[in-house]
Enzyme design. Structure first.
Site: not given
Ligand code: PXP
Length: 245
Positions: A43, A50, A70, A190, A213-214
């Site tokens: 992203h 990043h 993304e 997310h 991700g996080h």
């Molecule tokens: N989907 C989108 C559109 C995002 O912007 C993000 C975070 O970059 C994620 C998924 C993944 O979210 P997380 O990092 O909380 O797992």
């Protein structure tokens, strides 16, 4: 089967903090795939804090699973996607300085803009997903836009999961049923994590992909990347946990 796409933005953040190439995103992506990830998500944000735009061609060359990019569809972003042609582009309505993506598109207000972008992406053979809150009107709008998939913003689900997971999932189930009915594929992302993922996967009919991700990178600090990816895959595959607190 729901595919796990690992969002490597946080790895890029660590790399950028030192100005060298450690960790090497190319190697991390290859390792995520070797450990079982079925996709790599990046992203690039406008300030490139990043993922950087110059990471994209390097990753495109090595990612052999699904490559998902993304971002907010600025002209710079769309030209980059046209040039490098990932398997999927996920359109996100981020404000330029947003800390993270925390809301989906208004597909009614932005119908024409999104429709033009979807056509443009389809012209170069890139599948399109649009980031969406679980609202029936927005799903209907997404169908009008002509997107292939929607990605549910799951931040609100994650926030309310502990308190009442049935209540937290309910708008997503309704929106997913409609998406199934009108032929839209479903992705989600997310704040999904090892605690809330299994329930989400079981409740959402035909969930095609999650991008995480996080929490995954945080878990990897404790468990290592290989174990962590295996743990997330296990959550996507194991039977539903019927225990309700
Ligand atoms: N989907 C989108 C559109 C995002 O912007 C993000 C975070 O970059 C994620 C998924 C993944 O979210 P997380 O990092 O909380 O797992």
């Amino acid at each position: 089967m729901t595919r796990l796409s690992v969002n490597i933005n946080k790895i890029a953040l660590i790399r950028n903090s030192r100005g060298s190439n450690l960790p090497d995103l190319k190697q991390v992506s290859l390792d995520c795939e070797r450990f079982g990830a079925q996709g790599i998500t990046v992203h690039p944000r406008p300030d490139e804090r990043h993922i950087r735009y110059d990471d994209i061609p390097i990753l495109k060359k090595v990612v052999s699973t699904e490559f998902n990019i993304e971002g907010n569809p600025t002209e710079k972003f769309l030209s980059m996607v046209e040039k490098h042609q990932p398997h999927q582009v996920t359109l996100v309505p981020d404000a330029p300085g947003a800390l993270t993506s925390d809301s989906g598109w208004d597909t009614i207000t932005h119908l024409h803009k999104l429709r033009d972008i979807v056509q443009r992406m389809h012209h170069v053979g890139v599948r399109v997903s649009i980031f969406l809150n679980p609202e029936l009107k927005m799903v209907e709008g997404a169908k009008e836009v002509g997107t292939d998939r929607i990605e549910f913003y799951t931040g609100d689900y994650a926030k309310s999961y502990k308190e009442d997971r049935e209540k937290a999932i309910s708008p997503f189930v309704e929106a997913a049923l409609l998406a199934n009915q009108v032929g839209l594929g479903i992705n989600a992302g997310h704040d999904l994590n090892l605690e809330n993922l299994n329930f989400f996967q079981h409740k959402i009919p035909n969930l095609l992909e999650v991008s995480i991700g996080h929490a995954l990178v945080t878990d990897a600090l404790y468990n290592g990347l290989q174990n962590t990816i295996k743990m997330y895959l296990h959550e996507l595959q194991r039977p539903v946990d019927i225990y309700v607190a």
